[in-house]
Design an enzyme around this catalytic site. Sequence first.
Site, mmCIF file in Angstrom:
data_model
loop_
_atom_site.group_PDB
_atom_site.id
_atom_site.type_symbol
_atom_site.label_atom_id
_atom_site.label_comp_id
_atom_site.label_asym_id
_atom_site.label_seq_id
_atom_site.Cartn_x
_atom_site.Cartn_y
_atom_site.Cartn_z
ATOM 1 N N ASP A 86 29.938 10.141 56.894
ATOM 2 C CA ASP A 86 28.709 10.873 56.555
ATOM 3 C C ASP A 86 28.949 12.369 56.369
ATOM 4 O OD1 ASP A 86 27.320 8.536 56.582
ATOM 5 O OD2 ASP A 86 26.384 8.839 58.542
ATOM 6 N N ARG A 143 15.535 12.109 53.094
ATOM 7 C CA ARG A 143 15.724 10.956 53.985
ATOM 8 C C ARG A 143 16.451 11.368 55.257
ATOM 9 N NH1 ARG A 143 17.846 5.784 50.992
ATOM 10 N NH2 ARG A 143 17.397 5.092 53.101
ATOM 11 N N ILE A 185 35.657 3.869 54.636
ATOM 12 C CA ILE A 185 34.536 3.078 55.170
ATOM 13 C C ILE A 185 33.731 2.411 54.052
ATOM 14 C CG2 ILE A 185 32.475 3.104 56.683
ATOM 15 C CD1 ILE A 185 34.924 4.004 58.235
ATOM 16 N N ASP A 228 26.638 -9.351 56.566
ATOM 17 C CA ASP A 228 27.166 -10.647 57.014
ATOM 18 C C ASP A 228 27.598 -10.631 58.489
ATOM 19 O OD1 ASP A 228 29.107 -8.831 55.812
ATOM 20 O OD2 ASP A 228 30.607 -10.356 56.242
ATOM 21 N N CYS A 237 23.500 -0.702 47.396
ATOM 22 C CA CYS A 237 22.998 0.665 47.412
ATOM 23 C C CYS A 237 24.027 1.591 46.794
ATOM 24 C CB CYS A 237 22.610 1.090 48.814
ATOM 25 S SG CYS A 237 23.949 1.663 49.799
ATOM 26 N N ARG A 296 17.853 0.439 53.994
ATOM 27 C CA ARG A 296 18.680 -0.663 54.474
ATOM 28 C C ARG A 296 18.615 -0.827 55.984
ATOM 29 N NH1 ARG A 296 22.347 -2.737 51.617
ATOM 30 N NH2 ARG A 296 23.501 -3.108 53.508
ATOM 31 N N LYS A 304 18.592 11.116 62.791
ATOM 32 C CA LYS A 304 17.991 9.976 62.074
ATOM 33 C C LYS A 304 18.646 8.664 62.495
ATOM 34 C CE LYS A 304 19.637 9.057 57.805
ATOM 35 N NZ LYS A 304 20.135 7.692 57.536
ATOM 36 N N ASN A 305 19.980 8.633 62.490
ATOM 37 C CA ASN A 305 20.679 7.366 62.728
ATOM 38 C C ASN A 305 20.651 6.932 64.190
ATOM 39 O OD1 ASN A 305 21.121 7.225 60.034
ATOM 40 N ND2 ASN A 305 23.314 7.739 60.118
ATOM 41 N N ARG A 321 27.591 -2.973 50.802
ATOM 42 C CA ARG A 321 27.026 -2.946 52.159
ATOM 43 C C ARG A 321 26.337 -4.245 52.580
ATOM 44 N NH1 ARG A 321 23.946 2.581 53.200
ATOM 45 N NH2 ARG A 321 24.430 2.137 55.353
ATOM 46 N N PRO A 322 27.092 -5.325 52.676
ATOM 47 C CA PRO A 322 26.493 -6.579 53.156
ATOM 48 C C PRO A 322 26.136 -6.484 54.643
ATOM 49 C CG PRO A 322 28.873 -6.817 52.938
ATOM 50 C CD PRO A 322 28.528 -5.446 52.418
HETATM 51 N N1 EPU Z 1 29.947 -4.028 56.496
HETATM 52 C C1 EPU Z 1 30.146 -5.328 56.085
HETATM 53 N N2 EPU Z 1 29.394 -6.311 56.658
HETATM 54 C C2 EPU Z 1 28.438 -6.036 57.608
HETATM 55 C C3 EPU Z 1 28.249 -4.706 58.012
HETATM 56 C C4 EPU Z 1 29.021 -3.709 57.436
HETATM 57 O O1 EPU Z 1 30.994 -5.605 55.248
HETATM 58 O O2 EPU Z 1 27.792 -6.982 58.086
HETATM 59 C C5 EPU Z 1 30.790 -2.964 55.925
HETATM 60 C C6 EPU Z 1 29.981 -1.951 55.120
HETATM 61 O O3 EPU Z 1 29.763 -2.399 53.800
HETATM 62 C C7 EPU Z 1 30.855 -0.728 55.215
HETATM 63 C C8 EPU Z 1 31.447 -0.828 56.615
HETATM 64 O O4 EPU Z 1 31.327 -2.198 56.991
HETATM 65 O O5 EPU Z 1 31.871 -0.798 54.258
HETATM 66 C C9 EPU Z 1 30.801 0.013 57.688
HETATM 67 O O6 EPU Z 1 29.401 -0.088 57.583
HETATM 68 P P1 EPU Z 1 28.412 0.057 58.821
HETATM 69 O O7 EPU Z 1 27.791 -1.265 59.077
HETATM 70 O O8 EPU Z 1 29.059 0.759 59.948
HETATM 71 O O9 EPU Z 1 27.306 1.016 58.186
HETATM 72 P P2 EPU Z 1 25.792 0.975 58.559
HETATM 73 O O10 EPU Z 1 25.633 0.553 59.950
HETATM 74 O O11 EPU Z 1 25.029 0.247 57.500
HETATM 75 C C10 EPU Z 1 25.574 3.399 59.504
HETATM 76 C C11 EPU Z 1 24.819 4.634 59.140
HETATM 77 C C12 EPU Z 1 25.383 5.211 57.849
HETATM 78 C C13 EPU Z 1 26.861 5.526 58.089
HETATM 79 C C14 EPU Z 1 27.609 4.261 58.537
HETATM 80 C C15 EPU Z 1 29.062 4.512 58.901
HETATM 81 C C16 EPU Z 1 22.644 4.181 60.084
HETATM 82 C C17 EPU Z 1 21.200 3.888 59.863
HETATM 83 N N3 EPU Z 1 23.401 4.293 58.990
HETATM 84 O O12 EPU Z 1 25.404 2.495 58.405
HETATM 85 O O13 EPU Z 1 24.673 6.396 57.577
HETATM 86 O O14 EPU Z 1 27.437 5.996 56.902
HETATM 87 O O15 EPU Z 1 26.944 3.709 59.700
HETATM 88 O O16 EPU Z 1 29.161 5.457 59.884
HETATM 89 O O17 EPU Z 1 23.064 4.328 61.212
HETATM 90 C C18 EPU Z 1 23.802 8.127 56.231
HETATM 91 O O18 EPU Z 1 23.205 8.544 57.231
HETATM 92 O O19 EPU Z 1 23.907 8.781 55.159
HETATM 93 C C19 EPU Z 1 24.422 6.802 56.286
HETATM 94 C C20 EPU Z 1 24.754 6.120 55.200
#
Ligand code: EPU
Length: 442
Positions: free
Chosen positions: A316, A408, A338, A135, A127, A103, A32-33, A132-133
């Site tokens: 995950d 999902r 994380i 920014d 969420c 998201r 999925k990811n 999960r911002p």
């Molecule tokens: N974060 C920020 N600011 C940002 C982006 C991230 O503060 O602009 C923080 C997040 O709040 C979190 C950390 O940085 O605390 C890491 O978040 P990341 O951005 O890596 O997460 P993501 O890209 O939103 C993807 C996967 C998630 C997985 C995470 C970490 C996808 C679609 N989703 O999320 O998958 O947990 O990376 O590996 O690729 C799942 O499949 O159940 C799932 C949640």
Amino acid sequence: MHAAVSVRDLMESIIIHGGKPLTGSVETSGAKNAALPLLAAAILADGPVIYSGIPHLKDITTMMTLIAHQGAEVTFDDQSRLHIDSRTADRPIAPYELVKTMRASALVLGPLLTRFGHAKVSLPGGCAIGARPIDMHLKGLEAMGAIITVEHGYIAADAPNGLHGARIVFDQVTVTGTENLMMAAVLAKGETVMENAAAEPEVVNLADSLRSLGAKIEGDGTHRIVIQGVERISGGEIAAIPDRIEAATYLAAGIITGGDVTVTNSVPQDLEAFLAQVRICGGVVETGEDWIRCAAPTRLQATDVSTMPHPGFPTDLQAQFMAMMCLADGTSTISETIFENRFMHVQELVRMGADIRLDGHLAIVRGVGKLSGAEVMATDLRASASLVLAGLAAEGETKISRVYHIDRGYERIEEKLRKLGANIERHSGSEQMIPQVLNFHG
Ligand code: EPU
């Protein structure tokens, strides 16, 4: 996020009669990811992109709907392969109705902005696993010349003269942030360097796929990625990698039930941290080029796990591993570094007889001799998976409600687990349940 959930979804539950060791072999689906950013990448291509390895999941349908909403042609050929031709796309907008259900919809922001010079994407809300911002996605786009404003719940991004390359240093490793900016940089003018970039296999899958369409990307799989912008990228054929999280969840199902499970269509190198922990717990691990086998020890041993960006232990898999540790000999600590709120499964596991104490980001799990079936509630995708695992190992019946979360990310989960010998069924609930469920939502 419940607004997008139908009454039918709310009524569905999974019922497991646990205590049977799972054995045999099961095939992993596409990830999925990995698939989500690959679908968003079609926005960049000036020809049709043909996909393989795309799993049938709700989040994938949401992404296809989002891209179709922008005016792209989304079709299936006679071999059920997905085609996306975004040459007809003319509406660089991601509406709230779709973004609020997923998201990862934010992944279209970089591609839309770099292709159209402007984009309007609903700001995702909080969420179940944390604030999960996004920014860092926005700061990166600003460094590439975008002007970003947030109005009426939408991110309005403008780059009338196109994006330009930039040096981007992420404060924290972000997976979709790295993917979003990688896609934006592919068609930007000049060189983009991303430091502290995510090295997850899904990021490498995206870079490989974009390269095959004509993009110039180096360093993916490390924390420094360099992209030279190109004028255009073409259509072509791309494939999503196997889902490492799904694979590990089935391996965990074998281990927690005292069984022996092999996953095929799997990449052992993508799961090294998880497999190392399985060995520490006493499990037997065998791997081939594209398969992994894990056999349970007589009694699992406790271990300490800390979630980390790849190649560390994946967040995950934290919930699923915690379910395993509930039945281990000794006390385990599980540290979630994380996400700030990814322990929603703990109270549900406790309802099944687990002994877990939370101390901030740390869960202290004292292994117990057995879990007992109970009525529990799924709160997010991976939490749901941990409850399924606990249910498979528990004595008696476990009824998991709100299983729409699991759909999902896990394709045909009951069918796959039944193939391994599980006694698991989905129930659609009864009319009498509706008022009760709706009341609960207030
Ligand atoms: N974060 C920020 N600011 C940002 C982006 C991230 O503060 O602009 C923080 C997040 O709040 C979190 C950390 O940085 O605390 C890491 O978040 P990341 O951005 O890596 O997460 P993501 O890209 O939103 C993807 C996967 C998630 C997985 C995470 C970490 C996808 C679609 N989703 O999320 O998958 O947990 O990376 O590996 O690729 C799942 O499949 O159940 C799932 C949640």
